[in-house]
Write a protein that holds these residues in place. Sequence first.
Motif, PDB file in Angstrom:
ATOM      1  N   UNK A 232      -8.072 -12.484  -4.990  1.00 51.56           N
ATOM      2  CA  UNK A 232      -8.719 -12.377  -3.671  1.00 51.56           C
ATOM      3  C   UNK A 232      -8.898 -13.760  -3.068  1.00 51.56           C
ATOM      4  N   UNK A 233      -9.257 -14.732  -3.920  1.00 45.04           N
ATOM      5  CA  UNK A 233      -9.528 -16.088  -3.429  1.00 45.04           C
ATOM      6  C   UNK A 233      -8.245 -16.842  -3.122  1.00 45.04           C
ATOM      7  N   UNK A 234      -7.262 -16.784  -4.049  1.00 44.56           N
ATOM      8  CA  UNK A 234      -6.074 -17.643  -3.928  1.00 44.56           C
ATOM      9  C   UNK A 234      -5.082 -17.159  -2.883  1.00 44.56           C
ATOM     10  N   UNK A 235      -4.872 -15.835  -2.793  1.00 45.57           N
ATOM     11  CA  UNK A 235      -3.812 -15.374  -1.866  1.00 45.57           C
ATOM     12  C   UNK A 235      -4.201 -14.098  -1.119  1.00 45.57           C
ATOM     13  N   UNK A 236      -5.524 -13.897  -0.972  1.00 47.29           N
ATOM     14  CA  UNK A 236      -6.017 -12.889  -0.033  1.00 47.29           C
ATOM     15  C   UNK A 236      -5.817 -11.449  -0.436  1.00 47.29           C
ATOM     16  N   UNK A 237      -5.745 -11.180  -1.750  1.00 46.78           N
ATOM     17  CA  UNK A 237      -5.610  -9.789  -2.194  1.00 46.78           C
ATOM     18  C   UNK A 237      -6.794  -8.955  -1.722  1.00 46.78           C
ATOM     19  N   UNK A 238      -6.516  -7.782  -1.183  1.00 49.09           N
ATOM     20  CA  UNK A 238      -7.580  -6.799  -0.969  1.00 49.09           C
ATOM     21  C   UNK A 238      -6.916  -5.431  -0.883  1.00 49.09           C
ATOM     22  N   UNK A 239      -7.588  -4.442  -1.414  1.00 46.82           N
ATOM     23  CA  UNK A 239      -7.015  -3.087  -1.457  1.00 46.82           C
ATOM     24  C   UNK A 239      -7.386  -2.332  -0.182  1.00 46.82           C
ATOM     25  N   UNK A 240      -6.416  -1.607   0.363  1.00 52.52           N
ATOM     26  CA  UNK A 240      -6.679  -0.768   1.545  1.00 52.52           C
ATOM     27  C   UNK A 240      -7.140   0.629   1.110  1.00 52.52           C
ATOM     28  N   UNK A 241      -6.699   1.066  -0.082  1.00 47.23           N
ATOM     29  CA  UNK A 241      -6.899   2.472  -0.462  1.00 47.23           C
ATOM     30  C   UNK A 241      -8.018   2.647  -1.481  1.00 47.23           C
ATOM     31  N   UNK A 242      -9.031   3.423  -1.083  1.00 47.50           N
ATOM     32  CA  UNK A 242     -10.039   3.837  -2.076  1.00 47.50           C
ATOM     33  C   UNK A 242      -9.633   5.222  -2.591  1.00 47.50           C
TER      34      UNK A 242
END
Length: 309
Positions: free
Chosen positions: A282-292
Amino acid sequence: TILVTGALGQIGSELTPTLRNRYDKVEVVASDLDPDPGVSPPYEPVDVTDRSQIESVVEEYDVDTVFHLAALLSAAGEQNPGRAFEVNVEGLHNVLEVGREYGLNRIVVPSSIAVYGPATPDNPSERTIRTPTTMYGITKVLAENLGTYYHQQYDLDVRGIRLPGIVSHETRPDGGTTDYAVDAFYEAVDEGEYTYFVREDTRLPMVYMSDAIDALIDLAGADESDLRFQCEYNISALSFTASELSDRIEERIGRFDARYEPDERQSIADSWPSTLDDTAARTDWGWSAEYDLDRVVDEMVQNLQRGAE
Ligand code: VAH
């Protein structure tokens, strides 16, 4: 040009069209073992255990990037550990050697939560102890170390993500321990019932396919100076038990008879952590999940019901 190995597999069959759409000016060559699978071209049959086949495709298409997905998964690997070693280790070594010889720009290799083992505390991060108890997990520890070695020794930019189980509806996974999280949807829609091969309280980290594919593409495109790691980024989006999944599916489709008959894959599932610390991605290359989980259940049931019509 981008080469995708294992392009007919669970990830490859969705990564290839996504790459073609995302980079419409770049040629994306799909490859796998099947000599003529009837998929949209360009497609070349490649057995990654034969380095010359990789070399000839790299030369013919002037490949500069490889998404190397060809591998045996955890359960299949326990049935045939020798083959898993050949494909997952020797095949990867071939790809890395070709990358070194031809000076490729980028090689992306999925790792897996299977690098962890029974001694791993829950919610592990990238530097938590890796004590795999499957041949598959051992090959993925080696893949992470070998990719990092080629980066340090030969300045070959190898990157990878420790993928959790992947939920998807285009191509069924083949030989994974997390396949129950996909098969439950197919069987629920087709038959209204499913017998899991794990206990109902089995909890594993999971991610929806489109999030996994976006993560692989985002990591591939990240600035090298932003990366603390090369081949071992954790990502996670979901963490649910088999019974929680059954409850959500039943809410969505009405009647669903779920039964639980653990087999030899239970010990593999029990050796893996049920949650992952993915702060670094999340910090280094902006990972975030769209799907819960609600969105995953919705999208899976909708697509499988449409397919069943
Ligand atoms: C498997 N789906 O089950 C793969 C993955 C973490 C799971 O590596 O083997």
